[in-house]
Design a protein around this motif. Structure first.
Motif, mmCIF file in Angstrom:
data_model
loop_
_atom_site.group_PDB
_atom_site.id
_atom_site.type_symbol
_atom_site.label_atom_id
_atom_site.label_comp_id
_atom_site.label_asym_id
_atom_site.label_seq_id
_atom_site.Cartn_x
_atom_site.Cartn_y
_atom_site.Cartn_z
ATOM 1 N N ALA A 1 1.008 -1.082 -0.477
ATOM 2 C CA ALA A 1 0.096 -0.484 -0.236
ATOM 3 C C ALA A 1 0.729 0.994 -0.178
ATOM 4 N N GLN A 2 0.209 1.932 -0.693
ATOM 5 C CA GLN A 2 1.168 3.697 -1.048
ATOM 6 C C GLN A 2 0.747 4.005 0.346
ATOM 7 N N HIS A 3 1.380 5.002 0.559
ATOM 8 C CA HIS A 3 0.504 6.413 1.554
ATOM 9 C C HIS A 3 0.809 6.988 1.819
ATOM 10 N N ALA A 4 0.194 8.654 1.449
ATOM 11 C CA ALA A 4 0.986 10.067 1.219
ATOM 12 C C ALA A 4 1.187 10.907 2.226
ATOM 13 N N TRP B 1 3.331 21.994 8.929
ATOM 14 C CA TRP B 1 2.889 20.407 9.516
ATOM 15 C C TRP B 1 2.498 19.426 8.563
ATOM 16 N N VAL B 2 3.129 18.239 8.565
ATOM 17 C CA VAL B 2 3.373 16.401 7.839
ATOM 18 C C VAL B 2 2.127 15.870 8.352
ATOM 19 N N TYR B 3 1.269 15.289 7.509
ATOM 20 C CA TYR B 3 0.521 14.294 8.032
ATOM 21 C C TYR B 3 0.744 13.480 7.270
ATOM 22 N N ASP B 4 1.587 12.154 7.818
ATOM 23 C CA ASP B 4 2.161 11.182 6.587
ATOM 24 C C ASP B 4 0.447 9.960 7.402
ATOM 25 N N GLU B 5 0.145 9.972 6.134
ATOM 26 C CA GLU B 5 -0.790 8.042 6.138
ATOM 27 C C GLU B 5 0.001 7.196 6.649
ATOM 28 N N ALA C 1 -6.459 7.055 5.600
ATOM 29 C CA ALA C 1 -6.314 7.790 4.648
ATOM 30 C C ALA C 1 -6.723 9.040 5.325
ATOM 31 N N PHE C 2 -5.596 10.100 4.333
ATOM 32 C CA PHE C 2 -6.147 11.440 5.154
ATOM 33 C C PHE C 2 -8.010 11.832 4.953
ATOM 34 N N GLY D 1 2.486 14.128 -1.886
ATOM 35 C CA GLY D 1 3.208 12.986 -2.623
ATOM 36 C C GLY D 1 3.300 11.745 -2.060
ATOM 37 N N PRO D 2 3.008 10.292 -1.820
ATOM 38 C CA PRO D 2 3.271 9.048 -1.733
ATOM 39 C C PRO D 2 4.740 8.971 -0.919
#
Length: 60
Positions: free
Chosen positions: A5-8, A17-21, A35-36, A59-60
């Motif tokens: 699975a790719q997470h964005a 601030w970065v949200y990493d899935e 997922a966002f 992006g992923p």
């Protein structure tokens, strides 16, 4: 063959601030792998308080 699975990652346009899935934000009630788009619409940036509309896809 299994698929990975790719997470964005999403960045707040106000405070960066970065949200990493993949990591989620457990300290803010969001489980890893969320997922966002699955985060409730009334969620807000834990750093500056803006809404999801103020986040941009990195992006992923």
């Amino acid at each position: 063959m299994s698929e990975v699975a790719q997470h964005a990652r999403w960045v707040c346009q106000v405070c960066n601030w970065v949200y990493d899935e993949a990591a989620g934000a457990p300290e803010h009630g969001i489980a890893p792998g969320t997922a966002f788009t699955d985060i409730p619409e009334d969620w807000y940036c834990p750093e500056c308080g803006v809404t999801k509309a103020d986040f941009e896809l990195l992006g992923p």
